[in-house]
Design a protein around this motif. Sequence first.
Motif, mmCIF file in Angstrom:
data_model
loop_
_atom_site.group_PDB
_atom_site.id
_atom_site.type_symbol
_atom_site.label_atom_id
_atom_site.label_comp_id
_atom_site.label_asym_id
_atom_site.label_seq_id
_atom_site.Cartn_x
_atom_site.Cartn_y
_atom_site.Cartn_z
ATOM 1 N N ARG A 111 6.680 1.810 7.494
ATOM 2 C CA ARG A 111 5.755 1.401 8.549
ATOM 3 C C ARG A 111 5.905 -0.083 8.875
ATOM 4 N N ALA A 112 6.294 -0.866 7.868
ATOM 5 C CA ALA A 112 6.420 -2.316 8.064
ATOM 6 C C ALA A 112 7.839 -2.725 8.421
ATOM 7 N N ALA B 78 4.937 2.750 3.091
ATOM 8 C CA ALA B 78 4.444 1.441 3.524
ATOM 9 C C ALA B 78 5.580 0.565 4.022
ATOM 10 N N ARG C 44 0.288 -5.922 2.243
ATOM 11 C CA ARG C 44 -1.045 -5.961 2.840
ATOM 12 C C ARG C 44 -1.575 -4.554 3.100
ATOM 13 N N GLN C 45 -0.703 -3.662 3.557
ATOM 14 C CA GLN C 45 -1.117 -2.280 3.802
ATOM 15 C C GLN C 45 -1.600 -1.611 2.512
ATOM 16 N N GLN D 133 4.171 -7.487 4.729
ATOM 17 C CA GLN D 133 3.318 -6.611 5.532
ATOM 18 C C GLN D 133 2.997 -5.324 4.780
#
Length: 319
Positions: A288-289, A285, A298-299, A295
């Motif tokens: 990806r952020a 995560a 949130r994922q 962020q």
Amino acid sequence: MSRLSGHIERVMEVTQSASAGARSRLAASWYRSRARHGLDPAEHRAPERLEGKALDARRQDHEKFLMVATPRLDRLFSLVGQSGCAVLLTDSEGVVLDQRVNESDADVFASWGLWSGANWSEAREGTNGIGTCLEERRQVIIHRDEHFFARNTAMSCIDAPIYGYDGQILGALDVSSARSDQTEGFNRLIGAQVAQTARAIEEAHFRAAFAEARIVVSESDDTEASTLLAIDQNDLVIGATREARRVFGLDATGALAPRPAADIFGRGDGPSGFEKAERAAVIRALARADGNVSQAARQLGVGRATLYRRMKRLGLDDI
């Protein structure tokens, strides 16, 4: 009508009906004092008191409790003693085991019965800081005419319960004031310090009981409670404070049957279990952020603060 006569009349009026408890916690305590314990608010007898060998034996039974409490009682008294307050520590039955009081105030507190060996249980003294704290198992402030006995209405008592390593109540920490001008606002300030000191004694007593174990501090929604777990060399949880028992759904009182820490915390054993998968998910995560924690949170469907705590636990807080 004198102030004391007025107090007696008020107590008698409030406690006439079994529905008194529905009015307030104070009214419920007054009702218990009169109906359950058969007390009369006009009584003038002195508090029951243990002395000599009987008191020594009781103190001996609580030797470890007194040992860890002593420096914390001293510290609390250094904060409140000059304002006309005494500090008292009781056992679970409301008997005073130890006290701190200035010489200039000693005669007043002795005349009130706020002294080592005195029994301040609600059954003996009606509504009062020590007894009502132990009866209701919560922090209380009993200010002047909130006491049951008219003879006790000159004092203010601020108390917090202390729990042992087995989840059972150990006693009460009390600060009582001899000042006639002490306000309810000042009582609340003292109350915060009493609660903090009670928790410090509770935590020290727990650590002393599990001196050979690793102590883990856990999170709780009660910021004033001690949430500690004792874990042995085999990674088994062998002890938990009262709040930790509540948080992790363990038996409320008594000795704990040893359980793997991994089971308590809800993850597999070591990096080959759930922790490894959780760590990998957090790393993905974050990747990806581009390292943006908000962020990534949130994922993952969690709050930012929660993700920071997980990162710290997983050793990822330096990423």
